[in-house]
Every structure is written in C-alpha cells, then in structure tokens.
Design an enzyme around this catalytic site. Structure first.
Site, mmCIF file in Angstrom:
data_model
loop_
_atom_site.group_PDB
_atom_site.id
_atom_site.type_symbol
_atom_site.label_atom_id
_atom_site.label_comp_id
_atom_site.label_asym_id
_atom_site.label_seq_id
_atom_site.Cartn_x
_atom_site.Cartn_y
_atom_site.Cartn_z
ATOM 1 N N HIS A 3 -11.381 -15.374 -29.509
ATOM 2 C CA HIS A 3 -12.299 -14.972 -30.720
ATOM 3 C C HIS A 3 -11.697 -16.165 -31.199
ATOM 4 O O HIS A 3 -10.928 -16.798 -32.062
ATOM 5 C CB HIS A 3 -11.166 -13.816 -31.262
ATOM 6 C CG HIS A 3 -12.026 -13.188 -32.359
ATOM 7 N ND1 HIS A 3 -13.545 -14.199 -32.880
ATOM 8 C CD2 HIS A 3 -12.142 -12.721 -33.934
ATOM 9 C CE1 HIS A 3 -13.623 -13.741 -34.101
ATOM 10 N NE2 HIS A 3 -13.233 -12.944 -34.164
ATOM 11 N N LYS A 21 -32.800 -0.138 -24.569
ATOM 12 C CA LYS A 21 -33.939 0.547 -23.609
ATOM 13 C C LYS A 21 -33.360 -1.038 -21.777
ATOM 14 O O LYS A 21 -34.104 -0.097 -21.095
ATOM 15 C CB LYS A 21 -35.002 -0.848 -23.663
ATOM 16 C CG LYS A 21 -35.978 0.053 -25.218
ATOM 17 C CD LYS A 21 -36.641 -1.232 -25.601
ATOM 18 C CE LYS A 21 -37.797 -0.742 -26.599
ATOM 19 N NZ LYS A 21 -38.541 -1.876 -26.930
ATOM 20 N N ARG A 54 -15.977 -9.629 -40.898
ATOM 21 C CA ARG A 54 -16.300 -10.944 -41.156
ATOM 22 C C ARG A 54 -16.689 -11.970 -40.595
ATOM 23 O O ARG A 54 -17.562 -12.766 -41.474
ATOM 24 C CB ARG A 54 -14.054 -11.333 -41.579
ATOM 25 C CG ARG A 54 -14.075 -11.330 -42.900
ATOM 26 C CD ARG A 54 -12.298 -10.487 -43.112
ATOM 27 N NE ARG A 54 -12.238 -9.300 -42.310
ATOM 28 C CZ ARG A 54 -12.405 -7.940 -42.603
ATOM 29 N NH1 ARG A 54 -11.981 -8.135 -43.966
ATOM 30 N NH2 ARG A 54 -12.795 -6.903 -42.004
ATOM 31 N N THR A 55 -16.765 -11.524 -39.777
ATOM 32 C CA THR A 55 -17.501 -13.139 -38.913
ATOM 33 C C THR A 55 -18.801 -12.642 -38.653
ATOM 34 O O THR A 55 -19.210 -13.894 -39.040
ATOM 35 C CB THR A 55 -16.569 -12.529 -36.802
ATOM 36 O OG1 THR A 55 -15.283 -12.068 -37.130
ATOM 37 C CG2 THR A 55 -16.912 -13.077 -36.569
ATOM 38 N N ARG A 100 -21.201 -11.500 -30.258
ATOM 39 C CA ARG A 100 -19.138 -10.152 -29.844
ATOM 40 C C ARG A 100 -20.282 -9.304 -28.774
ATOM 41 O O ARG A 100 -21.122 -8.750 -29.745
ATOM 42 C CB ARG A 100 -19.161 -10.032 -31.824
ATOM 43 C CG ARG A 100 -18.310 -8.882 -31.688
ATOM 44 C CD ARG A 100 -17.987 -8.633 -32.600
ATOM 45 N NE ARG A 100 -16.265 -9.954 -32.903
ATOM 46 C CZ ARG A 100 -15.604 -9.037 -34.201
ATOM 47 N NH1 ARG A 100 -16.147 -8.198 -34.727
ATOM 48 N NH2 ARG A 100 -15.089 -10.425 -34.279
HETATM 49 C C1 NCD Z 1 -10.455 -9.344 -35.464
HETATM 50 C C2 NCD Z 1 -11.707 -9.128 -34.366
HETATM 51 O O1 NCD Z 1 -12.636 -8.514 -34.410
HETATM 52 O O2 NCD Z 1 -10.764 -9.265 -33.203
HETATM 53 N N1 NCD Z 1 -11.678 -9.281 -36.705
HETATM 54 C C3 NCD Z 1 -12.177 -10.430 -36.794
HETATM 55 O O3 NCD Z 1 -13.076 -10.790 -36.325
HETATM 56 N N2 NCD Z 1 -11.232 -11.032 -38.190
HETATM 57 C C4 NCD Z 1 -9.021 -8.640 -35.561
HETATM 58 C C5 NCD Z 1 -9.974 -6.767 -35.270
HETATM 59 O O4 NCD Z 1 -11.094 -6.214 -35.021
HETATM 60 O O5 NCD Z 1 -8.283 -6.301 -35.149
#
Ligand code: NCD
Length: 309
Positions: free
Chosen positions: A132, A83, A54-55, A104
């Site tokens: 997040h 590397k 999703r993100t 991320r």
């Molecule tokens: C979450 C995350 O990556 O922290 N997912 C997200 O970005 N919607 C929640 C999760 O991974 O449980």
C-alpha cells in the site's frame, strides 16, 4: 521524473524521488490556491474492488483540489467484474477514458498486472496483504512533518504484522533511511513475514535493525513512533482465530504513561478497538493529522505522475 510512471510498491520510488514528493506536498499544503487549476481537464479513475474510506476519498479530494475530475466505482459489485470480465480487460477499458488509474484489489500482485496492461499510470491503493505504497508516503510525510527527520528513530509496529499491507510497505521504505530501529510487536500468529525481514535486514553492515516481541508495555519507553494496526479480519481463514486475536493490544492512557513525551502514535485507520478513544486527546496521537497529510501526499503524487505547468 515520475511523469507517466506507475506506483506499485514503495521501492518503486527512490529516496530522492520521495524527498521531491515530500517537498512538493509541503509546498501544496502551504499555498493550496496556487495548485487549484493545475490538473484542469485531467481525469482520475478510482477502481475499488475492496472497501475503503480514506484512500479513495483522499485521492478524489486530491484530484478535485488540483482542478481535475474523477470517475470510477467504490464497489466491484457494480462493475462488469460480476459478469466475469477479467481485470486486464477492465483496466484496458478504463485506460481509454482516464489519465491515471488508482486501484485497490484483494489479490496480491493485481496492481502489477494492471500496470502491465494499462496505457496510463496505475497507482496501487492496496493489493491484498501485499503493499500500500501511498499509505507509506502518508506515513513518512507525517513523520517528516511532525519530527523533521525520518532518520535515527525507533519505530514500533504493533498488531497484525502478518496481513497488514501498510506495515509491509512502511518497513520496506524505512529500510532506505539511516539509524532506524524497528520493533515488531504482535502475537506469534500475526508475526511479520520472514520473507520481508530477510530481504529488508539482509545486510548485516547496514545501520537498520529489528527485534520482535509480544509485549508492548516492555518496549513502550524506547519508541519514537508507535504504528498501531487493526487485525485484518477479511484476510483470516477462520472466524474463531480472528475473535481470539482481535483484541490482543489495546492502547489506553494508562499504557501511554510509559511512552516518551514526544512519541508519535500513527495508525493507517480504520481503527477498531486497538486505540481507546480516550487516547485521541493525547497530543501524541497523530492519526488524524496523518489523514490530512495523506491528501497532500496524494496531491503531490498526482502532480508528479501527471506532470504540472
Ligand atoms: C489500510 C488498508 O486498507 O490497508 N487502510 C488505509 O488504506 N488507510 C489499513 C487497514 O485497512 O487496516
């Protein structure tokens, strides 16, 4: 206002700035065609050193729906990190190509570090078990859209409150609202970290409060919002603990009988077992609407960070 700024944790945005962002997200939802060329010529880099559906895709969809373009990687195995390149050098490089970076990374603090060596804004899409912030914008936007107001609500957080970064960020952001009661529901091994509760609830005079329990059924009837989370397998040190704790809470139609008629179920997703699929047809299940609002929240954020018109 937000132009040129990085977003590392939720309180990097003031409540007023968040309100501007929510209003813009609603405007975009209402008339998406007005925005379809507003970022033409701009480039978004998505650097994902950790798994995501999703993100990453909602950021890319958001940028493309604004007329901009995207580049990046979804798997650090295909980047020069394998590397031995440092994160700082990777960021300095990507900042030469892109106008904004979404990253991320499994290491707590990596987003802050990235923002310090980047010539362009960095948006934290999750740094380990830390924060997040764009999931929080998504969560708050969903509450505002479906309830009208974020003040005076009782929010239950259920599941992995120790490692769940979406929980940590949302708890911090909710501390800026009024009359919010938070109930933390978890097994004792996965309790909300005390550094967080002691910083968020330090002011005895504020009208936000919290309580803790391991029993969801006992408090179900009090909640306006139930925020379910998965147990964060990838952050456990040993598999036995994960297996023992993974199915601590499973929300079913039967359990939903005790909930208010207008309670809202949120989940950042991915879901594993913690919400039975039978609950998806309950009108109170808002987690797929939440996915949609996530894209509008990110369209608004990118518009503000990059500037528009
Ligand atoms: C979450 C995350 O990556 O922290 N997912 C997200 O970005 N919607 C929640 C999760 O991974 O449980």
């Amino acid at each position: 206002m937000l132009k040129g700024r990085s977003l590392i944790e939720p309180l990097d945005l003031s409540k007023e700035e968040m309100e501007v962002l929510f209003d813009l997200a609603f405007e975009i939802e209402d008339k998406p065609e007005t925005w379809k060329d507003s970022q033409r010529g701009k480039l978004l880099a998505t650097l994902f050193f950790e798994a995501s559906t999703r993100t990453r895709l909602s950021f890319e969809a958001a940028m493309m729906r604004l007329g901009g373009s995207c580049l990046g990687f979804a798997d650090s195995g295909s980047s020069s990190a394998v590397k031995g390149e440092s994160l700082a050098d990777t960021i300095r490089t990507v900042a030469c190509y892109a106008d904004v970076i979404v990253m991320r990374n499994p290491k707590e603090g990596s987003a802050l570090l990235a923002s310090r060596c980047s010539g362009v804004p960095v948006i934290n899409a999750g740094d380990g078990g830390h924060h997040h912030p764009t999931q929080t914008l998504t969560d708050l936007l969903t509450i505002k859209r479906l309830r009208g107001d974020i003040n005076n609500i009782c929010v239950g957080f259920c599941g992995d409150l120790k490692f769940g970064r979406t929980v940590h960020s949302l708890v911090k952001a909710l501390s800026g609202y009024s009359g919010v009661k938070m109930i933390f529901i978890s097994p004792k091994e996965l309790k909300i970290p005390s550094y967080l509760t002691s910083s968020v609830f330090k002011n005895e005079k504020s009208n936000i409060s919290f309580s803790e329990t391991d029993n969801l059924d006992d408090i179900m009837g009090e909640l306006d919002v139930l925020y379910m989370t998965r147990v964060q397998k990838e952050r456990f040190f040993n598999e036995e603990d994960y297996i023992r704790l993974k199915d601590s809470y499973i929300l079913t139609n039967d359990k939903m009988k005790a909930a208010k008629k207008d309670m809202m179920i949120l989940h950042p997703l991915p879901r594993v077992n913690e919400i039975s699929t039978e609950v998806d047809d309950d009108p109170r299940a808002a987690y797929f609407k939440q996915v949609r609002y996530g894209m509008f929240a990110r369209m608004a954020l990118l518009s503000l960070v990059l500037g528009y018109k």
